[in-house]
Design a protein around this motif. Sequence first.
Motif, mmCIF file in Angstrom:
data_model
loop_
_atom_site.group_PDB
_atom_site.id
_atom_site.type_symbol
_atom_site.label_atom_id
_atom_site.label_comp_id
_atom_site.label_asym_id
_atom_site.label_seq_id
_atom_site.Cartn_x
_atom_site.Cartn_y
_atom_site.Cartn_z
ATOM 1 N N GLY A 109 24.840 5.351 -17.685
ATOM 2 C CA GLY A 109 24.764 6.873 -17.430
ATOM 3 C C GLY A 109 24.338 7.186 -16.337
ATOM 4 N N ASP A 110 24.397 6.503 -15.318
ATOM 5 C CA ASP A 110 23.927 6.886 -13.864
ATOM 6 C C ASP A 110 25.085 8.042 -13.373
ATOM 7 O OD1 ASP A 110 21.839 5.744 -13.846
ATOM 8 O OD2 ASP A 110 22.738 3.530 -13.215
ATOM 9 N N GLY A 111 26.132 8.057 -13.707
ATOM 10 C CA GLY A 111 27.127 8.824 -13.261
ATOM 11 C C GLY A 111 27.892 8.335 -12.008
ATOM 12 N N TYR A 112 28.112 7.245 -11.881
ATOM 13 C CA TYR A 112 28.699 6.673 -10.695
ATOM 14 C C TYR A 112 30.397 6.765 -11.022
ATOM 15 C CZ TYR A 112 24.139 5.200 -9.106
ATOM 16 O OH TYR A 112 22.850 5.023 -8.689
ATOM 17 N N GLY A 113 31.102 6.819 -10.061
ATOM 18 C CA GLY A 113 32.602 6.604 -10.249
ATOM 19 C C GLY A 113 32.992 5.134 -9.285
ATOM 20 N N GLY A 114 32.681 5.243 -8.033
ATOM 21 C CA GLY A 114 32.934 3.865 -7.176
ATOM 22 C C GLY A 114 34.147 3.363 -7.457
ATOM 23 N N VAL A 115 33.992 2.108 -7.028
ATOM 24 C CA VAL A 115 35.191 1.050 -6.868
ATOM 25 C C VAL A 115 35.973 1.269 -8.498
ATOM 26 C CG1 VAL A 115 36.270 -1.251 -6.587
ATOM 27 C CG2 VAL A 115 34.595 -0.193 -5.059
ATOM 28 N N ILE B 5 30.942 -5.509 -13.207
ATOM 29 C CA ILE B 5 29.124 -5.779 -13.480
ATOM 30 C C ILE B 5 29.218 -5.908 -11.806
ATOM 31 C CG2 ILE B 5 27.664 -7.023 -14.160
ATOM 32 C CD1 ILE B 5 29.100 -7.844 -16.513
ATOM 33 N N GLY B 6 28.011 -5.328 -11.401
ATOM 34 C CA GLY B 6 27.586 -5.595 -9.885
ATOM 35 C C GLY B 6 26.446 -4.549 -9.488
ATOM 36 N N ASN B 7 26.458 -4.422 -8.267
ATOM 37 C CA ASN B 7 25.420 -3.649 -7.681
ATOM 38 C C ASN B 7 26.139 -2.629 -6.662
ATOM 39 O OD1 ASN B 7 25.907 -4.931 -5.383
ATOM 40 N ND2 ASN B 7 24.716 -6.574 -6.282
ATOM 41 N N SER B 8 25.449 -1.989 -5.839
ATOM 42 C CA SER B 8 25.695 -1.110 -4.649
ATOM 43 C C SER B 8 27.163 -1.303 -4.203
ATOM 44 C CB SER B 8 24.520 -0.862 -3.678
ATOM 45 O OG SER B 8 24.561 -2.069 -2.860
ATOM 46 N N PHE B 9 27.579 -2.467 -4.143
ATOM 47 C CA PHE B 9 28.744 -2.849 -3.409
ATOM 48 C C PHE B 9 29.975 -2.325 -4.441
ATOM 49 C CE2 PHE B 9 28.005 -6.181 0.011
ATOM 50 C CZ PHE B 9 27.055 -5.465 0.728
ATOM 51 N N THR B 10 29.701 -2.249 -5.817
ATOM 52 C CA THR B 10 30.536 -1.767 -6.709
ATOM 53 C C THR B 10 30.459 -0.251 -6.950
ATOM 54 O OG1 THR B 10 30.799 -3.931 -7.960
ATOM 55 C CG2 THR B 10 31.203 -2.167 -9.235
ATOM 56 N N GLN B 11 29.386 0.114 -6.791
ATOM 57 C CA GLN B 11 28.920 1.525 -7.023
ATOM 58 C C GLN B 11 29.792 2.465 -5.850
ATOM 59 O OE1 GLN B 11 24.860 1.882 -6.897
ATOM 60 N NE2 GLN B 11 24.441 0.995 -8.834
ATOM 61 N N GLY B 12 30.106 2.152 -4.670
ATOM 62 C CA GLY B 12 30.318 2.705 -3.812
ATOM 63 C C GLY B 12 29.412 3.184 -2.942
ATOM 64 N N ALA B 13 28.262 2.857 -2.943
ATOM 65 C CA ALA B 13 26.949 3.425 -2.429
ATOM 66 C C ALA B 13 26.965 4.035 -1.053
ATOM 67 C CB ALA B 13 25.787 2.256 -2.344
ATOM 68 N N HIS B 14 26.483 4.920 -0.660
ATOM 69 C CA HIS B 14 26.380 5.620 0.675
ATOM 70 C C HIS B 14 27.752 6.173 1.363
ATOM 71 C CE1 HIS B 14 22.191 4.412 0.559
ATOM 72 N NE2 HIS B 14 22.575 3.067 0.554
ATOM 73 N N SER B 15 28.462 6.490 0.346
ATOM 74 C CA SER B 15 29.757 6.900 0.489
ATOM 75 C C SER B 15 30.230 8.095 -0.255
ATOM 76 C CB SER B 15 30.673 5.781 0.783
ATOM 77 O OG SER B 15 31.482 5.401 -0.513
#
Length: 309
Positions: free
Chosen positions: A77-83, A52-62
């Motif tokens: 359902g946003d399709g993020y992979g991220g951390v 649970i988190g925000n852009s720092f968990t999403q891997g934003a801008h990378s």
Amino acid sequence: MKRLTLFTLALGIAFGAVAATPVVAQVVPPPPAATAAPRAATVTRPRSILFIGNSFTQGAHSAVKRYRNNTVIDLNGDGYGGVPALFKLFAAESGLNYTVALETDGGKTLGFHWNQRRQLIDRQWDVVVLQELSTLDREHPGDPTDYRTYAPQLAAMFARNNPRVDIYLMATWSRADLVYQPGSPWSGKPITAMAQDLRRATDGVRALSPAFRGVLPVGEAWNRAIASGIADPDPYNGVAFGQVDLWTYDHYHASIFGYYLEALVVFGRVTGLDPTRLGANERAADDLGIDPKVAVQLQQVAKAQLALP
């Protein structure tokens, strides 16, 4: 008499021919032995983990943001992979079976997730990672009041669903934009100060509930990477040769190196495994274009930081 002798001799030859026949040709083979029923395969239930988190968990801008997003479950359902996807791959490479889910929203606090997304996450989990806003409070940077309110409420909810749940609080990194630019409580302070403040706030929250298993010292791992000369401390004056930039272009979010280090810290603490076991041939590093030598250095940083309380 002579005729009888010849008859007897012929009879003896006939019996001799029968006796010379191989024994196996005269024995009826036994019926096949009964085949034992195959053993039922042992199926181990995957261990579930929710981020649970925000852009720092999403891997934003990378490149991490959409990385291997088909291997994790994005509850929004946003399709993020991220951390979370990096964690999933590290676990698989280590022979561990995890079902990984994430519920994230850029720029949001844990209070938002409690008030707006609770219906998505109110279920049984084995592990939960909670990541608060990078400044704790948008209107009052550095103020942990809401953090101290909503993190324990989330923990109580998860503990009701599973009394054995392991809940971890993530302490994130110093933002270069808030240190090297004016107008923030951390302006002009050492680059390590913000991460240290966030760690102290997180330790205070951890003390509020026995459901919190521990702290994920991501920001301190960044500090260690800077102190050891692996990462450049100030992206505003360029990145020194032979060092990496842990921040991305906005000097706020992480680069592939910063998110990789974040995921290593989460992996090491949650699983209890040494991050350096992933080694120079670790797949995510290769996919993301991280030099194998740098990948090993970041693994060593994570290991060293996790060795501390």
